[in-house]
Design a protein around this motif. Structure first.
Motif, PDB file in Angstrom:
ATOM      1  N   UNK A 134     -34.028 -14.053   3.881  1.00  0.00           N
ATOM      2  CA  UNK A 134     -34.207 -14.790   5.039  1.00  0.00           C
ATOM      3  C   UNK A 134     -34.330 -13.860   6.320  1.00  0.00           C
ATOM      4  N   UNK A 135     -33.494 -13.048   6.390  1.00  0.00           N
ATOM      5  CA  UNK A 135     -33.706 -11.872   7.516  1.00  0.00           C
ATOM      6  C   UNK A 135     -34.645 -11.103   7.241  1.00  0.00           C
ATOM      7  N   UNK A 136     -35.096 -10.520   6.068  1.00  0.00           N
ATOM      8  CA  UNK A 136     -36.098  -9.457   5.783  1.00  0.00           C
ATOM      9  C   UNK A 136     -37.447 -10.659   6.113  1.00  0.00           C
ATOM     10  N   UNK A 137     -37.552 -11.719   5.756  1.00  0.00           N
ATOM     11  CA  UNK A 137     -38.897 -12.425   5.959  1.00  0.00           C
ATOM     12  C   UNK A 137     -38.929 -12.561   7.676  1.00  0.00           C
ATOM     13  N   UNK A 138     -38.173 -12.783   8.214  1.00  0.00           N
ATOM     14  CA  UNK A 138     -38.524 -12.767   9.817  1.00  0.00           C
ATOM     15  C   UNK A 138     -38.757 -11.490  10.501  1.00  0.00           C
ATOM     16  N   UNK A 179     -40.296  -9.332   8.741  1.00  0.00           N
ATOM     17  CA  UNK A 179     -41.654  -8.865   8.515  1.00  0.00           C
ATOM     18  C   UNK A 179     -42.658  -9.667   9.482  1.00  0.00           C
ATOM     19  N   UNK A 180     -42.223 -10.658   9.712  1.00  0.00           N
ATOM     20  CA  UNK A 180     -43.361 -11.395  10.539  1.00  0.00           C
ATOM     21  C   UNK A 180     -43.317 -10.882  12.155  1.00  0.00           C
ATOM     22  N   UNK A 181     -42.059 -10.249  12.514  1.00  0.00           N
ATOM     23  CA  UNK A 181     -41.902  -9.957  13.897  1.00  0.00           C
ATOM     24  C   UNK A 181     -42.678  -8.547  13.879  1.00  0.00           C
ATOM     25  N   UNK A 182     -42.329  -7.615  12.579  1.00  0.00           N
ATOM     26  CA  UNK A 182     -42.999  -6.521  12.655  1.00  0.00           C
ATOM     27  C   UNK A 182     -44.670  -6.598  12.517  1.00  0.00           C
ATOM     28  N   UNK A 208     -39.239  -0.503  21.028  1.00  0.00           N
ATOM     29  CA  UNK A 208     -38.851   0.867  20.464  1.00  0.00           C
ATOM     30  C   UNK A 208     -38.974   1.049  19.011  1.00  0.00           C
ATOM     31  N   UNK A 209     -39.108  -0.150  18.323  1.00  0.00           N
ATOM     32  CA  UNK A 209     -39.204  -0.250  16.702  1.00  0.00           C
ATOM     33  C   UNK A 209     -40.279   0.641  16.217  1.00  0.00           C
ATOM     34  N   UNK A 210     -40.227   1.401  15.187  1.00  0.00           N
ATOM     35  CA  UNK A 210     -41.147   2.238  14.650  1.00  0.00           C
ATOM     36  C   UNK A 210     -41.464   1.667  13.224  1.00  0.00           C
ATOM     37  N   UNK A 211     -40.756   0.868  12.779  1.00  0.00           N
ATOM     38  CA  UNK A 211     -40.894   0.492  11.297  1.00  0.00           C
ATOM     39  C   UNK A 211     -40.208  -0.879  11.067  1.00  0.00           C
ATOM     40  N   UNK A 212     -40.531  -1.713   9.957  1.00  0.00           N
ATOM     41  CA  UNK A 212     -39.957  -2.763   9.718  1.00  0.00           C
ATOM     42  C   UNK A 212     -38.387  -2.767   9.356  1.00  0.00           C
ATOM     43  N   UNK A 213     -37.929  -1.747   9.133  1.00  0.00           N
ATOM     44  CA  UNK A 213     -36.425  -1.551   8.842  1.00  0.00           C
ATOM     45  C   UNK A 213     -35.757  -1.338  10.360  1.00  0.00           C
ATOM     46  N   UNK A 214     -36.210  -0.997  11.194  1.00  0.00           N
ATOM     47  CA  UNK A 214     -36.052  -0.825  12.436  1.00  0.00           C
ATOM     48  C   UNK A 214     -35.738  -2.511  13.312  1.00  0.00           C
ATOM     49  N   UNK A 215     -36.784  -3.396  12.824  1.00  0.00           N
ATOM     50  CA  UNK A 215     -36.693  -4.737  13.125  1.00  0.00           C
ATOM     51  C   UNK A 215     -35.637  -5.529  12.303  1.00  0.00           C
ATOM     52  N   UNK A 216     -35.514  -5.007  10.975  1.00  0.00           N
ATOM     53  CA  UNK A 216     -34.268  -5.746  10.375  1.00  0.00           C
ATOM     54  C   UNK A 216     -32.930  -5.369  11.017  1.00  0.00           C
ATOM     55  N   UNK A 257     -46.024 -19.609   7.595  1.00  0.00           N
ATOM     56  CA  UNK A 257     -45.143 -18.545   8.358  1.00  0.00           C
ATOM     57  C   UNK A 257     -45.936 -18.699   9.716  1.00  0.00           C
ATOM     58  N   UNK A 258     -45.299 -18.049  10.504  1.00  0.00           N
ATOM     59  CA  UNK A 258     -45.726 -17.974  11.847  1.00  0.00           C
ATOM     60  C   UNK A 258     -46.551 -16.756  12.200  1.00  0.00           C
ATOM     61  N   UNK A 259     -46.454 -15.713  11.591  1.00  0.00           N
ATOM     62  CA  UNK A 259     -47.178 -14.312  11.646  1.00  0.00           C
ATOM     63  C   UNK A 259     -47.543 -14.001  10.292  1.00  0.00           C
TER      64      UNK A 259
END
Length: 347
Positions: free
Chosen positions: A58-62, A64-67, A36-44, A136-138
């Motif tokens: 570090x939270x932001x880096x992860x 970004x990869x998941x997004x 249901x995430x629509x943006x990187x901020x949603x993933x954060x 990085x993973x992604x």
């Protein structure tokens, strides 16, 4: 369409699962579904509660990869580095983001149709290898005309823009796109990236018949007397080798060296088998810089007690194993220095 790198866990821990299941995936399994995430901020917002003691960066880096993984769409090209074999699995995304159940080793995933034959890292230019050098993973690749060049590698087995002596421009620090995905992250020195650089040096300084000379130098250290065919048509025989004082004792060996970037097919293997019979050789060695096709591998398997294949990584392993004993001329053309380094966390 975009070009993505999605690694298969630390040390490739779930890479084979990805290939078997037709997926590219990331294993931050404590992070809930991104459906249901629509943006990187949603993933954060989803990542932060799972990392209460970590920095905002570090939270932001992860996130970004998941997004980035969440952003992979059907038709995008996906690269899965396989560190165990020195190759790259390459495929096309068929279904976008899916969150898997607790039985999956990596729960955040997309479906991928993987190409049957893997791509040897040895056929790529150093600039593309540098771009693959992030831990990085992604992340997404865009520099150096990467998408078009990978498409050509998949079509012909050859990187059309791999230059002879250019070590490749080192990418600058990673860039976060407007949408929040990581683009062309900075490479870091790893065992894999060091091997990439040495392979590139071999490819550019030991081209065509010179690669035969390097193979003969390795075999000489291994105790063979080598008779190298002159440049030009060789009827499937680049090196005739034997043991003993005169080089006539068993095992006797016939070597075919293919320095081109494309994968070698079954006809070349059958040609080597025929040359072994006509020369009454005990063993055969095919050195295929660009690897071999699945059909060629099946042919080799029929004679696995008398034939071997060295791809670029196998030859590199052989060179490194006997380097100090190689002829000084070869060592001067390929100056290497052994160094011990502390292996840091590569996850």
């Amino acid at each position: 369409m975009a070009l993505w790198v999605v690694r298969g866990g630390r040390g490739g821990s779930y890479a084979q699962w990805c290939l078997a299941e037709g997926r590219a995936a990331a294993a931050w399994n404590s992070v809930p579904t991104l459906a249901h995430a629509q943006s990187r901020d949603d993933v954060v917002a989803l990542v932060a509660p799972t990392m209460p003691n970590e920095s905002t960066a570090k939270v932001g880096n992860l996130a970004s990869q998941l997004w980035g993984l969440r952003s992979i769409e059907p038709g995008d090209t996906v690269i899965l580095p396989l560190s165990s074999s020195g190759t790259l699995a390459v495929g096309v995304c068929t279904v976008g983001y899916e969150h898997l159940d607790e039985h999956a080793p990596a729960r955040h995933s997309v479906r991928v149709h993987w190409r049957a034959d893997e791509v040897p890292r040895a056929v790529l230019g150093q600039d593309l290898l540098n771009s693959l050098g992030s831990l990085l993973t992604v992340f997404q690749l865009s520099r150096h005309n990467a998408e078009a060049r990978f498409a050509e590698v998949l079509r012909t087995g050859v990187d059309p823009e791999a230059t002879a002596d250019d070590p490749g421009e080192t990418p600058s620090e990673s860039v976060t796109t407007a949408s929040g995905t990581l683009l062309d992250p900075e490479p870091v020195p790893t065992t894999e990236s060091i091997r990439d650089r040495v392979r590139t040096h071999i490819r550019t300084h030991f081209r065509e018949h010179e690669l035969t000379r390097l193979v003969a130098a390795v075999l000489t250290v291994r105790g063979f007397h080598c008779d190298i065919s002159p440049p030009g048509p060789d009827q499937g025989v680049d090196i005739l080798a034997g043991t003993g004082p005169l080089g006539l004792d068993s095992p006797t060996l016939i070597v075919e060296v293919k320095s081109g970037g494309g994968a070698i097919g079954a006809p070349v293997v059958r040609g080597l088998q025929g040359a072994m019979l006509s020369h009454r050789a005990d063993q055969g060695l095919l050195v295929a810089w660009g690897g071999i096709t699945r059909e060629a591998r099946a042919e080799i398997r029929k004679d696995r007690l008398t034939m071997r294949v060295w791809d670029a990584d196998d030859l590199l392993d052989q060179v490194l194993d006997v380097y100090e004993e190689l002829d000084e001329t070869i060592r001067a053309e390929m100056p290497l220095k052994r160094a011990w380094v502390l292996v840091e966390n590569e996850s």
